[in-house]
Design a protein around this motif. Structure first.
Motif, PDB file in Angstrom:
ATOM      1  N   GLY A   1      53.511  36.237  18.314  1.00 36.25           N
ATOM      2  CA  GLY A   1      53.295  37.585  18.086  1.00 36.25           C
ATOM      3  C   GLY A   1      52.127  38.281  18.891  1.00 36.25           C
ATOM      4  N   ILE A   2      51.442  37.458  19.694  1.00 37.29           N
ATOM      5  CA  ILE A   2      50.246  37.838  20.555  1.00 37.29           C
ATOM      6  C   ILE A   2      50.652  37.873  21.759  1.00 37.29           C
ATOM      7  N   HIS A   3      50.734  38.967  22.587  1.00 37.72           N
ATOM      8  CA  HIS A   3      51.281  39.071  24.044  1.00 37.72           C
ATOM      9  C   HIS A   3      49.860  39.213  25.025  1.00 37.72           C
ATOM     10  N   VAL A   4      50.047  38.522  26.102  1.00 38.36           N
ATOM     11  CA  VAL A   4      48.853  38.406  26.935  1.00 38.36           C
ATOM     12  C   VAL A   4      49.552  39.080  28.230  1.00 38.36           C
ATOM     13  N   SER A   5      48.924  40.079  28.938  1.00 48.11           N
ATOM     14  CA  SER A   5      49.135  40.610  30.042  1.00 48.11           C
ATOM     15  C   SER A   5      47.981  40.841  30.869  1.00 48.11           C
ATOM     16  N   LEU A   6      48.340  40.806  32.428  1.00 48.17           N
ATOM     17  CA  LEU A   6      47.162  41.136  33.404  1.00 48.17           C
ATOM     18  C   LEU A   6      47.457  42.325  34.160  1.00 48.17           C
ATOM     19  N   ILE A   7      46.369  42.948  34.250  1.00 48.68           N
ATOM     20  CA  ILE A   7      46.138  44.241  35.319  1.00 48.68           C
ATOM     21  C   ILE A   7      45.539  43.844  36.199  1.00 48.68           C
ATOM     22  N   GLU A   8      46.446  44.252  37.528  1.00 48.74           N
ATOM     23  CA  GLU A   8      45.700  43.549  38.985  1.00 48.74           C
ATOM     24  C   GLU A   8      45.803  45.111  39.745  1.00 48.74           C
ATOM     25  N   PRO A   9      44.568  46.076  39.598  1.00 51.65           N
ATOM     26  CA  PRO A   9      44.348  47.267  40.249  1.00 51.65           C
ATOM     27  C   PRO A   9      44.272  47.349  41.517  1.00 51.65           C
ATOM     28  N   GLY A  10      43.377  46.438  42.398  1.00 52.95           N
ATOM     29  CA  GLY A  10      43.310  47.108  43.729  1.00 52.95           C
ATOM     30  C   GLY A  10      42.217  47.964  43.845  1.00 52.95           C
ATOM     31  N   PRO A  11      41.920  48.605  44.791  1.00 50.82           N
ATOM     32  CA  PRO A  11      40.881  49.794  44.957  1.00 50.82           C
ATOM     33  C   PRO A  11      41.069  51.046  43.843  1.00 50.82           C
ATOM     34  N   ILE A  12      40.018  51.171  42.774  1.00 54.18           N
ATOM     35  CA  ILE A  12      39.995  51.950  41.935  1.00 54.18           C
ATOM     36  C   ILE A  12      38.602  52.925  42.101  1.00 54.18           C
ATOM     37  N   THR A  13      38.481  54.166  42.269  1.00 56.44           N
ATOM     38  CA  THR A  13      37.289  54.740  42.232  1.00 56.44           C
ATOM     39  C   THR A  13      36.568  54.602  41.027  1.00 56.44           C
ATOM     40  N   SER A  14      35.293  54.063  41.133  1.00 61.94           N
ATOM     41  CA  SER A  14      34.432  53.763  40.075  1.00 61.94           C
ATOM     42  C   SER A  14      33.062  53.330  40.679  1.00 61.94           C
ATOM     43  N   ARG A  15      31.978  52.777  39.904  1.00 62.13           N
ATOM     44  CA  ARG A  15      30.653  52.446  40.407  1.00 62.13           C
ATOM     45  C   ARG A  15      30.586  50.944  40.774  1.00 62.13           C
ATOM     46  N   PHE A  16      31.844  50.545  40.699  1.00 64.86           N
ATOM     47  CA  PHE A  16      31.871  48.852  41.103  1.00 64.86           C
ATOM     48  C   PHE A  16      31.300  48.636  42.495  1.00 64.86           C
ATOM     49  N   ARG A  17      31.309  49.576  43.504  1.00 60.25           N
ATOM     50  CA  ARG A  17      30.781  49.241  44.810  1.00 60.25           C
ATOM     51  C   ARG A  17      29.052  49.283  44.610  1.00 60.25           C
ATOM     52  N   ALA A  18      28.526  50.398  43.885  1.00 55.92           N
ATOM     53  CA  ALA A  18      27.232  50.466  43.718  1.00 55.92           C
ATOM     54  C   ALA A  18      26.809  49.440  43.029  1.00 55.92           C
ATOM     55  N   ASN A  19      27.412  48.631  41.773  1.00 53.06           N
ATOM     56  CA  ASN A  19      26.918  47.601  41.213  1.00 53.06           C
ATOM     57  C   ASN A  19      27.079  46.325  42.001  1.00 53.06           C
ATOM     58  N   ALA A  20      28.035  46.325  42.682  1.00 56.05           N
ATOM     59  CA  ALA A  20      27.980  45.093  43.784  1.00 56.05           C
ATOM     60  C   ALA A  20      26.974  45.105  44.876  1.00 56.05           C
ATOM     61  N   TYR A  21      26.501  46.327  45.278  1.00 53.73           N
ATOM     62  CA  TYR A  21      25.361  46.385  46.259  1.00 53.73           C
ATOM     63  C   TYR A  21      24.201  45.704  45.537  1.00 53.73           C
ATOM     64  N   ALA A  22      23.981  46.427  44.453  1.00 51.55           N
ATOM     65  CA  ALA A  22      22.734  45.965  43.610  1.00 51.55           C
ATOM     66  C   ALA A  22      22.486  44.279  43.553  1.00 51.55           C
ATOM     67  N   ALA A  23      23.882  43.802  43.020  1.00 51.33           N
ATOM     68  CA  ALA A  23      23.992  42.216  42.877  1.00 51.33           C
ATOM     69  C   ALA A  23      23.515  41.674  44.447  1.00 51.33           C
ATOM     70  N   PHE A  24      24.051  42.220  45.468  1.00 49.89           N
ATOM     71  CA  PHE A  24      24.023  41.771  46.679  1.00 49.89           C
ATOM     72  C   PHE A  24      22.511  41.631  47.076  1.00 49.89           C
ATOM     73  N   GLN A  25      21.986  42.840  46.892  1.00 47.82           N
ATOM     74  CA  GLN A  25      20.514  42.942  47.179  1.00 47.82           C
ATOM     75  C   GLN A  25      19.507  41.772  46.607  1.00 47.82           C
ATOM     76  N   ARG A  26      19.995  41.710  45.201  1.00 47.69           N
ATOM     77  CA  ARG A  26      19.278  41.005  44.172  1.00 47.69           C
ATOM     78  C   ARG A  26      19.439  39.554  44.742  1.00 47.69           C
ATOM     79  N   ASN A  27      20.515  39.101  44.844  1.00 45.57           N
ATOM     80  CA  ASN A  27      20.796  37.534  44.831  1.00 45.57           C
ATOM     81  C   ASN A  27      21.200  36.799  46.223  1.00 45.57           C
ATOM     82  N   ILE A  28      21.067  37.540  47.397  1.00 43.62           N
ATOM     83  CA  ILE A  28      21.538  37.034  48.732  1.00 43.62           C
ATOM     84  C   ILE A  28      20.585  37.337  49.844  1.00 43.62           C
ATOM     85  N   ASP A  29      20.105  36.209  50.233  1.00 46.62           N
ATOM     86  CA  ASP A  29      19.117  36.246  51.338  1.00 46.62           C
ATOM     87  C   ASP A  29      19.768  36.616  52.634  1.00 46.62           C
TER      88      ASP A  29
END
Length: 280
Positions: free
Chosen positions: A167-195
């Motif tokens: 009775g429990i159903h599992v689904s996956l959503i596969e968005p692709g490019p969606i307008t959000s803060r994802f890029r800004a957050n990725a940039y911060a992680a890039f600057q923080r963790n990559i030499d």
């Protein structure tokens, strides 16, 4: 009233889905990692809790509070909270990859496994996992995020088979490019963790930094707003026959199809051209 727990509601997809489902009559328990975001969500009229997917104690406390308010029931879970860690695989340390997996995969597993017994007692439930086109195909310099989403795809497929008939159903959503803060957050992680300066890819990183530093205003011709994801989530939650997978944007449909049709060498050529075009 049907109830749902949603992670990653501070902005983007999670925020849009939380408000969209509330407008449809769902009782929405919205969660976010930062206290200030939780307070803002409450100010917007949502029932909100702090939940940090990298912290098992935070996950347990948030779910306990939600179940106390819901009377011990929960009809659905939308696993959405995640971030992208850019960088070449050879520039990823063990700790950086572990941090990516803690938030994007292991925290989801922890929360899901705590919710499943609730749904078993009820005899029903919906688990919707927000994956990515990068769970279908890989792109260079996204190894950590690719890994988390490829693993999520396998975990979700296995869980769907194991829960068949429950009775429990599992689904996956596969968005692709969606307008959000994802890029800004990725940039911060890039600057923080990559030499960047000592990397063999320092030249490529300069192009990547310019792309990541640009505000995401939906300029990509294939980008859609987070409301496009909401439509698929609604079907996954409310349809009597939810789909195992929901593609959202043109790139997801395209690469999902090419993965099935092309030999690996030909698909690699396409993906390398896409990556080079992005970093110009």
């Amino acid at each position: 009233m049907r109830s749902i727990l949603i992670t990653g509601c501070s902005s983007g997809i999670g925020h849009a889905v939380a408000h969209g489902l509330r407008a449809r009559g769902w009782r929405v328990f919205a969660t976010a990692r930062k206290v200030e975001d939780v307070e803002r969500l409450r100010g917007e009229g949502l029932e909100a809790e702090r939940l940090d997917l990298a912290d098992p104690a935070s996950i347990a406390a948030a779910l306990d509070n939600i179940l106390e308010h819901s009377g011990g029931t929960l009809d659905a879970l939308f696993n959405n909270g995640a971030y992208g860690q850019p960088g070449a695989v050879e520039d990823l340390t063990r700790d950086v990859l572990r941090e990516q997996l803690e938030t994007n995969l292991l925290g989801w597993l922890d929360l899901t496994n705590r919710v499943i017994p609730v749904m078993r007692r009820q005899g029903h439930g919906r688990i919707v996992n927000n994956s990515s086109v990068l769970g279908l195909v890989a792109l260079p310099f996204r190894g950590a995020y690719n890994t988390s989403k490829f693993a999520l795809e396998g975990l979700s497929d296995t869980l769907r088979l194991e829960l068949h008939g429950s009775g429990i159903h599992v689904s996956l959503i596969e968005p692709g490019p969606i307008t959000s803060r994802f890029r800004a957050n990725a940039y911060a992680a890039f600057q923080r963790n990559i030499d960047r300066e000592r990397s063999a890819y320092s030249a490529q990183y300069r192009g990547a930094e310019q792309r990541l530093a640009r505000p995401d205003k939906g300029g990509d011709p294939f980008s859609l707003g987070p409301e496009a994801v909401l439509k698929r989530v609604i079907h996954a939650l409310e349809s009597p026959r939810p789909k195992p997978r929901y593609y959202v944007t043109v790139p997801t449909w395209l690469f999902g199809t090419l993965r099935r049709l092309l030999p690996t060498w030909a698909l690699d050529r396409v993906l390398l051209r896409v990556s080079r075009a992005e970093n110009r």
